[in-house]
Motif scaffolding. Sequence first.
Motif, short mmCIF file in Angstrom:
data_model
loop_
_atom_site.label_atom_id
_atom_site.label_comp_id
_atom_site.label_asym_id
_atom_site.label_seq_id
_atom_site.Cartn_x
_atom_site.Cartn_y
_atom_site.Cartn_z
N ASP A 119 -3.10 -0.71 7.90
CA ASP A 119 -3.97 0.12 7.88
C ASP A 119 -3.97 1.25 7.35
O ASP A 119 -4.64 2.68 6.36
CB ASP A 119 -3.69 0.55 9.46
N ASN A 146 -3.92 4.55 18.65
CA ASN A 146 -5.43 3.90 18.21
C ASN A 146 -6.51 4.37 18.76
O ASN A 146 -7.08 4.71 18.67
CB ASN A 146 -4.68 2.43 18.13
N ASP A 158 -6.27 -2.83 16.02
CA ASP A 158 -5.65 -2.07 16.47
C ASP A 158 -5.60 -1.99 18.15
O ASP A 158 -4.09 -2.52 18.61
CB ASP A 158 -5.27 -1.01 15.68
N ASN A 160 -0.96 6.41 11.10
CA ASN A 160 -0.70 5.54 11.25
C ASN A 160 0.39 5.36 10.20
O ASN A 160 1.47 4.32 10.92
CB ASN A 160 -1.57 4.34 10.92
N GLN A 194 -4.63 -6.52 3.30
CA GLN A 194 -4.54 -7.35 5.16
C GLN A 194 -3.79 -8.53 4.66
O GLN A 194 -3.60 -9.58 6.44
CB GLN A 194 -5.80 -6.84 5.38
N PHE A 248 -10.04 -1.68 10.92
CA PHE A 248 -9.40 -1.59 11.24
C PHE A 248 -8.65 -1.30 12.43
O PHE A 248 -7.88 -2.07 12.92
CB PHE A 248 -7.99 -1.40 10.05
N SER A 249 -9.14 0.28 13.29
CA SER A 249 -8.44 0.90 14.02
C SER A 249 -9.01 0.34 15.56
O SER A 249 -8.39 -0.02 16.49
CB SER A 249 -10.02 2.44 14.30
N SER A 260 -12.26 1.57 7.86
CA SER A 260 -11.64 2.12 8.67
C SER A 260 -11.51 2.00 9.96
O SER A 260 -10.32 1.81 10.43
CB SER A 260 -11.19 3.19 8.27
#
Length: 213
Positions: A55, A121, A148, A26, A84, A144-145, A141
């Motif tokens: 991220d 991603n 993305d 990232n 964020q 967020f991934s 985590s």
Amino acid sequence: MSGCGCEVEIQDASQKKVLYWLLGINAIMFVIELGVGVLADSTALIADSLDMLADAVVYAIGIYAVGKSIIHKAKAARVSGYFQLMLGAIILIDIIRRSVMGSEPVSHLMMGMGAVALVANVICLFIIRSHKNGEVHMRASWIFSANDVIANMGVIFAGALVLWLDSRLPDLIIGVVVSVIVLRGAWMILKDAKNELVANQTLTDNENSGGVS
């Protein structure tokens, strides 16, 4: 050998390895995508690059939290959620600025960079898949991934619409969508962290009250 803590040590080492990979991917993608976003004059790409930065910070905080108590992990997740929120607000401000001052997004760069970011991603999702239902900092985590991947597909779609319609509006619209995804992810993490802290406090209170004769 029960009680040796070996399982905890293995889990912590596994979490760190995963988070270091995610942080590296990232961080690199943030620098590349931001540069291409500026070159392409694309709100969507710049917004997506800031999402990558968010991220990277989340993963760095996650690395800090590995091996610490559940309270530390929940507080770490909460910090990442607030960060964020801040980046989501910055993205919206940039969108407003560009909508007023104008922009000329380059569709081919948007689609090409969006595709590269999507691949990166998807790799991140593959790396973290076994931890998606784990502790709060690892769940953060995963969220967020996953967000993305959605944002990357939006950037590619926006680039195609910019090319087809010869208009900058799709770029601005997807920029807004990315910001909403960022803000939604922040809300989910903050909610998860709050629930974790409340549950831990309730457990502590119950243990304390049970110990009083």
